[in-house]
Design an enzyme around this catalytic site. Structure first.
Site, mmCIF file in Angstrom:
data_model
loop_
_atom_site.group_PDB
_atom_site.id
_atom_site.type_symbol
_atom_site.label_atom_id
_atom_site.label_comp_id
_atom_site.label_asym_id
_atom_site.label_seq_id
_atom_site.Cartn_x
_atom_site.Cartn_y
_atom_site.Cartn_z
ATOM 1 N N HIS A 387 0.829 -1.207 0.000
ATOM 2 C CA HIS A 387 0.000 0.000 0.000
ATOM 3 C C HIS A 387 0.870 1.267 0.000
ATOM 4 O O HIS A 387 0.731 2.125 -0.879
ATOM 5 C CB HIS A 387 -0.910 -0.032 1.232
ATOM 6 C CG HIS A 387 -1.824 1.149 1.353
ATOM 7 N ND1 HIS A 387 -3.153 1.094 1.039
ATOM 8 C CD2 HIS A 387 -1.593 2.430 1.736
ATOM 9 C CE1 HIS A 387 -3.709 2.277 1.222
ATOM 10 N NE2 HIS A 387 -2.773 3.113 1.655
ATOM 11 N N GLU A 388 1.775 1.352 0.954
ATOM 12 C CA GLU A 388 2.586 2.573 1.073
ATOM 13 C C GLU A 388 3.507 2.748 -0.138
ATOM 14 O O GLU A 388 3.716 3.860 -0.613
ATOM 15 C CB GLU A 388 3.391 2.578 2.378
ATOM 16 C CG GLU A 388 2.537 2.593 3.653
ATOM 17 C CD GLU A 388 1.475 3.696 3.690
ATOM 18 O OE1 GLU A 388 1.660 4.740 3.033
ATOM 19 O OE2 GLU A 388 0.450 3.489 4.367
ATOM 20 N N HIS A 391 1.726 4.457 -2.924
ATOM 21 C CA HIS A 391 1.789 5.922 -2.813
ATOM 22 C C HIS A 391 3.147 6.426 -3.318
ATOM 23 O O HIS A 391 3.231 7.401 -4.060
ATOM 24 C CB HIS A 391 1.648 6.356 -1.350
ATOM 25 C CG HIS A 391 0.271 6.214 -0.785
ATOM 26 N ND1 HIS A 391 -0.821 6.796 -1.371
ATOM 27 C CD2 HIS A 391 -0.193 5.592 0.327
ATOM 28 C CE1 HIS A 391 -1.908 6.521 -0.637
ATOM 29 N NE2 HIS A 391 -1.543 5.787 0.383
ATOM 30 N N HIS A 394 3.514 6.368 -7.063
ATOM 31 C CA HIS A 394 2.706 7.428 -7.666
ATOM 32 C C HIS A 394 3.492 8.754 -7.587
ATOM 33 O O HIS A 394 3.627 9.471 -8.583
ATOM 34 C CB HIS A 394 1.375 7.530 -6.919
ATOM 35 C CG HIS A 394 0.304 8.285 -7.660
ATOM 36 N ND1 HIS A 394 -0.971 8.398 -7.202
ATOM 37 C CD2 HIS A 394 0.325 8.967 -8.817
ATOM 38 C CE1 HIS A 394 -1.698 9.110 -8.055
ATOM 39 N NE2 HIS A 394 -0.924 9.469 -9.035
#
Ligand SMILES: [Zn+2]
Length: 598
Positions: A387-388, A391, A394
């Site tokens: 998940h992290e 980020h 991105h």
């Protein structure tokens, strides 16, 4: 009992982030801080003169912001790993002081720019030499009809503290003054009930424990119901006032228009989720059967349906699994993840004084993203890594493909890349663990719960906010009775076909802090739907979908967020991606049934 927390110096360097990539030491940070303050003073000379050379003023404004970014980030990150370190906290306090000084020194800039002629602003926005700033100018021009004459803007700004009051009152009441009755444990002892411990109790396999926690929370909020209704009414009335003062048709428009999100996105979400309520009920019926219950109550929804599953995943094993699960994202994406692993990006383990939770900080264009984790050796924390890093990637792609003024991605897509990684990883791992029934059931259960809590629950919240604001806009009173009635009816609509909808669930809206930041929760639901649709495309279409996805990751805020997602083939202004994601929910439920029955 958790193992004793290590001291930071006991953790090997390879598992800590390396802030020397920003500044070699605190002394270099001091020098940079002094430079920023000097630049701030210099910029202040533009006051009253922006109209003389707006192009140059815009450039210098963004340069100053860029210059200040590493000073903020270094101080912030340095404090995160040891909140007890007075030196780090000193740096942080001074960085935030610098922030106040800068924003005061720069406060004239936007109003002066906004006071320029429409035609001149449009001309600057279209000037190829100003292409780096076109997104900023596009937003500024859109904001113009909602900007008031200087005197009125000043009045609104002076109201700022008052407008914050409902949120502060809610925080004080619920974090400080309110306490909950203890929970009766099966061994005869009692345990302290707080908002923090509630999330564990409500997952308990002991029904008495979760019922006692549920009643304790809901009834206590209920006993403050009139106060909380008055507080929430204040918050909603402020939203309505701000929207009307700025010439928006509704409070919802005032929130969504500045983000360039059409309100049809919100309406589509609600109607598509309504259409999928029968699938939610099918899921709830399965839960009821698996738990062997005659009646499924609102306090039975959070207990894991799959028991006795634990996968021991040290950080190194977990990272290998992330790399395996994200193979569909393509080789250059994986290469970057490997670089992040050894390149000083990630702070892995909990230690004394370190902040809890996890985040990715992607503001440092010239360095790299930084990731804070608190890894425990289990599968759930393995998903947190994916998940992290979603980020981070991105940020990384947007930072490397866009100039600074266009590299920040929009709030609307903030959780897309992170949850796309999770969805891709889960579905890819289903193949990896095809022979391990327990692992499969665990993964599928995890995914189903993500849908229930993020898509269904947050959409129900979004619907509640819309009802409350519409009532206020139509002049109907917001009271404890009217709000709780609306909330109870929503629970009936979503859960009533299978669940016994307990009366005190009507109080649940009273404990949701997000309602004081209005029209925000829908982004969780749309974000997950976009992410699941994207991962579905990547998994079914392969390379071409990966290429398009990379365009989305690289877009920053160069185009409106809806258009950024279109680059990856997802049109959030249509109901299609919501429908596709809910189709994945349906398929996942069928798979889960098959695994459980096998
Ligand atoms: Zn996130």
């Amino acid at each position: 009992m958790a193992a004793k927390l290590r001291k930071r110096e006991e953790i090997p360097a390879q598992y800590k982030w390396d802030l020397s990539h920003i500044y070699p030491d605190d002394a270099a940070w001091e020098a940079a801080l002094a430079d920023v303050l000097a630049s701030g003073k210099k910029f202040a000379a533009w006051e009253g003169k922006v109209a003389e050379n707006p192009r140059q003023a815009i450039r210098e404004y963004f340069d100053l912001n860029q210059q200040a970014e590493p000073v903020f980030s270094y101080a912030f990150l340095r404090g995160e790993t040891d909140n007890g370190d007075p030196v780090a906290q000193g740096l942080r306090a001074r960085a935030s002081q610098m922030g106040v000084q800068l924003s005061t020194a720069m406060s004239f800039f936007e109003p002066e720019l906004l006071s320029l002629d429409d035609a001149l602003l449009a001309e600057i926005a279209a000037d190829p030499a100003m292409a780096d700033y076109d997104a900023f100018l596009r937003n500024l021009i859109r904001q113009k009809p909602h900007t008031l004459p200087a005197e009125q803007e000043k009045l609104l700004a002076m109201m700022g503290q008052v407008a914050q009051a409902p949120n502060h009152i809610f925080g004080m009441l619920t974090d400080v003054d309110m306490s909950f009755p203890p929970v009766q444990m099966p061994d005869g002892t009692t345990a302290e009930l707080t908002e923090g411990t509630y999330s564990q109790f409500i997952r308990s396999e002991d029904r008495e424990v979760r019922k006692s926690a549920f009643d304790g929370i809901m009834n206590t909020y209920g006993s403050f119901g009139s106060t909380i209704a008055a507080t929430y009414n204040g918050s909603v009335q402020n939203d309505v006032f701000q929207a009307r003062a700025r010439h928006y048709a509704t409070a919802r428009d005032a929130r969504m228009e500045p983000l360039e999100i059409p309100t049809s996105v919100y309406d589509n979400l609600i109607s598509e989720v309504h259409a999928a309520i029968p699938v939610l009920n099918e899921y709830l019926a399965l839960r009821k059967a698996l738990m062997g219950l005659d009646e499924l109550h609102m306090y039975d929804l959070y207990t894991p349906m799959v028991k006795d599953f634990h996968m021991e995943l040290s950080y190194d094993k977990a990272f290998d699994l992330v790399l395996e699960g994200l193979k569909p994202m393509g080789e250059d994406y994986l290469a970057k993840l490997r670089e992040a692993r050894v390149g000083g990006w990630i702070d892995v383990y909990p230690s004394k004084g370190k902040s809890s939770g996890a985040f990715s900080s992607g503001n440092l264009r010239d360095v790299h993203p930084y990731v804070l984790l608190n890894h425990n050796d289990n599968l759930s924390d393995t998903f947190t890594i994916a998940h992290e890093l979603g980020h981070s990637m991105h940020s990384f792609y947007s930072n490397t493909n866009q100039p600074a003024p266009k590299s920040d991605y929009s709030l609307f897509v903030a959780e897309v890349a992170s949850t796309c990684n999770e969805a891709t990883m889960i579905r890819h791992l289903l193949k990896t663990f095809a022979d391990d029934k327990k692992a499969l059931a665990y993964l599928l259960n995890h995914f189903l719960e993500q849908f229930r809590t993020t898509v269904f629950r947050q959409t129900m919240f979004a619907e509640f906010e819309l009802i409350a604001h519409t009532m206020a806009e139509q002049g109907q009173p917001l009271t404890r009775e009217s709000l709780s009635k609306a909330y109870y009816e929503l629970n009936q609509k979503y859960y009533g076909a299978v669940c016994t909808v307990d009366e005190n669930i009507a109080n649940e809206w009273m404990r949701i802090p997000h309602f004081y930041r209005s029209y925000y929760v829908y982004v969780y639901a749309t974000g997950l739907c976009a992410a699941v649709s994207l991962s579905d495309k990547i998994l079914s279409e392969g390379e071409s979908a990966v290429r398009d996805y990379r365009k989305f990751l690289s877009a920053g805020c160069a185009v409106p967020p809806i258009d950024a997602l279109k680059l990856a083939g997802i049109d959030m202004s249509s109901p299609e991606p919501i429908r596709r994601a809910l189709g994945v929910f349906k398929d996942t439920l069928a798979q889960f049934k098959a695994v459980i029955m096998a």
